[in-house]
Design a protein around this motif. Structure first.
Motif, PDB file in Angstrom:
ATOM      1  N   GLY A  29     135.475 -38.822  66.106  1.00 21.90           N
ATOM      2  CA  GLY A  29     136.730 -38.703  66.832  1.00 21.90           C
ATOM      3  C   GLY A  29     137.872 -39.401  66.143  1.00 21.90           C
ATOM      4  N   GLY A  30     137.983 -39.189  64.824  1.00 24.91           N
ATOM      5  CA  GLY A  30     139.107 -39.763  64.109  1.00 24.91           C
ATOM      6  C   GLY A  30     138.746 -40.936  63.232  1.00 24.91           C
ATOM      7  N   TYR A  31     137.484 -41.300  63.178  1.00 27.01           N
ATOM      8  CA  TYR A  31     137.038 -42.305  62.211  1.00 27.01           C
ATOM      9  C   TYR A  31     135.641 -41.937  61.742  1.00 27.01           C
ATOM     10  CZ  TYR A  31     134.215 -44.457  65.929  1.00 27.01           C
ATOM     11  OH  TYR A  31     133.301 -44.679  66.925  1.00 27.01           O
ATOM     12  N   PHE A  32     135.314 -42.348  60.541  1.00 24.54           N
ATOM     13  CA  PHE A  32     134.024 -42.008  59.948  1.00 24.54           C
ATOM     14  C   PHE A  32     133.092 -43.212  59.988  1.00 24.54           C
ATOM     15  CE2 PHE A  32     136.579 -38.576  58.558  1.00 24.54           C
ATOM     16  CZ  PHE A  32     135.705 -37.520  58.361  1.00 24.54           C
ATOM     17  N   ALA A  33     131.834 -42.934  60.335  1.00 26.00           N
ATOM     18  CA  ALA A  33     130.826 -43.988  60.463  1.00 26.00           C
ATOM     19  C   ALA A  33     129.453 -43.373  60.212  1.00 26.00           C
ATOM     20  CB  ALA A  33     130.892 -44.618  61.853  1.00 26.00           C
ATOM     21  N   PRO A  34     128.442 -44.212  59.956  1.00 23.90           N
ATOM     22  CA  PRO A  34     127.094 -43.691  59.681  1.00 23.90           C
ATOM     23  C   PRO A  34     126.503 -42.920  60.858  1.00 23.90           C
ATOM     24  CG  PRO A  34     127.286 -45.970  58.956  1.00 23.90           C
ATOM     25  CD  PRO A  34     128.510 -45.680  59.765  1.00 23.90           C
ATOM     26  N   ALA A  35     125.622 -41.996  60.523  1.00 23.04           N
ATOM     27  CA  ALA A  35     124.864 -41.235  61.514  1.00 23.04           C
ATOM     28  C   ALA A  35     123.484 -40.967  60.936  1.00 23.04           C
ATOM     29  CB  ALA A  35     125.559 -39.922  61.847  1.00 23.04           C
ATOM     30  N   ILE A  36     122.510 -40.811  61.820  1.00 24.55           N
ATOM     31  CA  ILE A  36     121.164 -40.407  61.403  1.00 24.55           C
ATOM     32  C   ILE A  36     121.053 -38.918  61.670  1.00 24.55           C
ATOM     33  CG2 ILE A  36     118.700 -40.845  61.596  1.00 24.55           C
ATOM     34  CD1 ILE A  36     119.409 -43.484  63.013  1.00 24.55           C
ATOM     35  N   LEU A  37     120.808 -38.159  60.619  1.00 28.08           N
ATOM     36  CA  LEU A  37     120.809 -36.703  60.720  1.00 28.08           C
ATOM     37  C   LEU A  37     119.401 -36.152  60.553  1.00 28.08           C
ATOM     38  CD1 LEU A  37     122.293 -33.996  60.891  1.00 28.08           C
ATOM     39  CD2 LEU A  37     122.724 -34.167  58.430  1.00 28.08           C
ATOM     40  N   PHE A  38     118.931 -35.464  61.593  1.00 26.66           N
ATOM     41  CA  PHE A  38     117.640 -34.780  61.570  1.00 26.66           C
ATOM     42  C   PHE A  38     117.940 -33.298  61.338  1.00 26.66           C
ATOM     43  CE2 PHE A  38     117.367 -38.596  64.050  1.00 26.66           C
ATOM     44  CZ  PHE A  38     116.155 -39.164  63.707  1.00 26.66           C
ATOM     45  N   GLU A  39     117.725 -32.842  60.104  1.00 32.60           N
ATOM     46  CA  GLU A  39     118.228 -31.531  59.694  1.00 32.60           C
ATOM     47  C   GLU A  39     117.328 -30.369  60.076  1.00 32.60           C
ATOM     48  OE1 GLU A  39     120.922 -31.561  55.975  1.00 32.60           O
ATOM     49  OE2 GLU A  39     119.123 -32.680  55.428  1.00 32.60           O
ATOM     50  N   ASN A  40     116.036 -30.565  60.140  1.00 29.19           N
ATOM     51  CA  ASN A  40     115.121 -29.450  60.346  1.00 29.19           C
ATOM     52  C   ASN A  40     114.181 -29.701  61.520  1.00 29.19           C
ATOM     53  OD1 ASN A  40     115.823 -27.667  58.010  1.00 29.19           O
ATOM     54  ND2 ASN A  40     115.255 -29.505  56.862  1.00 29.19           N
ATOM     55  N   ALA A  41     114.758 -30.173  62.602  1.00 32.13           N
ATOM     56  CA  ALA A  41     113.956 -30.373  63.807  1.00 32.13           C
ATOM     57  C   ALA A  41     113.602 -29.006  64.404  1.00 32.13           C
ATOM     58  CB  ALA A  41     114.727 -31.211  64.811  1.00 32.13           C
ATOM     59  N   ILE A  42     112.408 -28.904  64.955  1.00 33.86           N
ATOM     60  CA  ILE A  42     111.950 -27.646  65.555  1.00 33.86           C
ATOM     61  C   ILE A  42     111.867 -27.823  67.066  1.00 33.86           C
ATOM     62  CG2 ILE A  42     110.096 -25.940  65.660  1.00 33.86           C
ATOM     63  CD1 ILE A  42     109.335 -26.751  62.821  1.00 33.86           C
ATOM     64  N   ASP A  43     112.664 -27.062  67.786  1.00 33.25           N
ATOM     65  CA  ASP A  43     112.701 -27.112  69.240  1.00 33.25           C
ATOM     66  C   ASP A  43     111.942 -25.903  69.782  1.00 33.25           C
ATOM     67  OD1 ASP A  43     113.234 -27.268  71.921  1.00 33.25           O
ATOM     68  OD2 ASP A  43     115.392 -27.534  71.708  1.00 33.25           O
TER      69      ASP A  43
END
Length: 389
Positions: free
Chosen positions: A115-129
């Motif tokens: 929302g207007g600033y950049f910060a770390p995130a944990i990204l789960f790219e290939n999760a299977i739902d």
């Protein structure tokens, strides 16, 4: 072989037309299912207290991160990073219990716009739902597995976004009603935020639902878009919101994105009066005066519109007061917010030339509800502000 898949990206692009500006991260609140949570220390600070007029720049509130990438470097040690990843997995499985747990082992540390600033995130790219497998198979003969991307804010533990897909190999058929889909989408929001936190803050949320089948008449997909705006003193924030795209043909979520910021931060910078000094009608006259100033020899035949493309949302969504919580329209100097958020009127207009142009519809304008200054306008060479495209 003709697979008539319609992916959710078709709808996400439409969100941009509605929102115009973007921003946000998830706010903190009560949730179950987290262990060993890292303690987050508020970063806001004052010098001499906030100045409600915002004129002399005495407000000084730390903005959480850079407004442009890259994000600040990771400051977690390896043990803390593992705890944060484990907590993120638990939160995903709590909210989306049909995600295959082993598919969450494929993750990486990334950065996101909060929302207007950049910060770390944990990204789960290939999760299977694996949720709604039966429904997906019945509506789409080409369906194999639902691979989704999920990002989690490591500091708060909240899910920032969930991106799946939707489609059909024929004409989709709704299996739940519009109202049921809205209820199911709201239950996801409540679950993510935590029931206790939601109940404490539910009166602050402005909730709007768009029926995409009505909104996008050339598209047959059966989806709704739920927009949930946070507010302060009865005025909604422009970007501090959650967007949920929900599928009536599968009774399943397609997309969840949160832009809700830290409520402590927002309270520190939302200090102006919510009562406008300029009425909506006066704001419209200010626009007309600006257009007449730039085009004195031509009657533009300006018309104002209380909706956007067929009133698929209530008029108060389009012509309304907002807190302008987009960094491009804020005074952020050396990492500090130095003036309160502007209170603005947003409304839509077009001209005779626009009405005669099949590629034109309506355009937004933002007017400061206290000063009468035009905050945003794009029309025939007029570019306010000049440095934002």
């Amino acid at each position: 072989m003709n697979c008539n898949l319609k992916l959710s990206s078709l709808f996400l692009s439409a969100v941009i037309l509605i929102a115009i500006f973007s921003g946000g991260c998830i706010s903190s609140g009560d949730k179950s299912g987290l262990e060993d949570s890292a303690t987050i220390v508020p970063t806001t600070e004052h010098t001499n207290g906030p100045d409600n007029s915002g004129v002399d720049g005495t407000l000084k509130v730390k903005w959480p991160g850079p407004v442009k990438p890259p994000a600040d470097p990771l400051s977690y040690d390896e043990n803390t990073k593992q705890i944060l990843v484990d907590n993120a997995k638990k939160e995903i499985l709590r909210v989306f219990p049909d995600v295959i747990e082993s598919s969450l082992d494929n993750y990486k540390w990334s950065e996101e716009d909060y929302g207007g600033y950049f910060a770390p995130a944990i990204l789960f790219e290939n999760a299977i739902d694996e949720s709604k497998l039966k429904e997906r198979l019945e509506s789409n003969e080409w369906f194999t597995e639902n691979i989704v991307r999920i990002a989690v804010n490591p500091d708060t533990g909240y899910i920032k976004y969930y991106k799946g897909s939707s489609g059909s190999s024929g004409t989709p058929k709704e299996i739940i009603s519009y109202e049921e889909a809205k209820d199911h989408a709201m239950s996801i929001f409540t679950n993510v935020m935590g029931e206790e936190h939601y109940n404490e803050n539910k009166d602050k949320y402005f909730i709007y639902t768009m029926n995409n089948k009505i909104a996008y008449r050339n598209d047959a997909d059966l989806t709704i878009l739920l927009l949930i705006h946070n507010s302060h003193n009865g005025v909604k924030y422009l970007n501090d919101k959650v967007e949920i795209l929900y599928d009536l043909a599968n009774d399943a979520i397609i997309f969840y994105k949160s832009r809700i910021k830290d409520p402590v931060l927002l309270a520190e910078i939302t200090t102006l009066s919510p009562v406008p000094d300029v009425t909506l009608d006066e704001a419209k006259e200010i626009l007309k005066a600006k257009l007449n100033e730039n085009f004195p020899e031509k009657d533009l035949k300006v018309e104002f519109h209380e909706n956007y493309e067929g009133a698929v949302l209530p008029s108060d969504y389009y012509s309304s007061l907002y807190w302008m919580d987009s960094p491009g329209y804020m005074n952020i100097t050396d990492g500090y917010v130095r003036e309160p958020l502007k209170l603005v009127w947003r409304f839509y207009f077009n001209t005779e030339d626009m009405r005669n142009n099949p590629e034109e519809t309506v355009r937004p304008v933002y007017v400061d509800a206290h000063t009468g200054e035009i905050v945003y306008l794009r029309y025939a060479g007029i570019s306010i502000p000049a440095d934002i495209r």
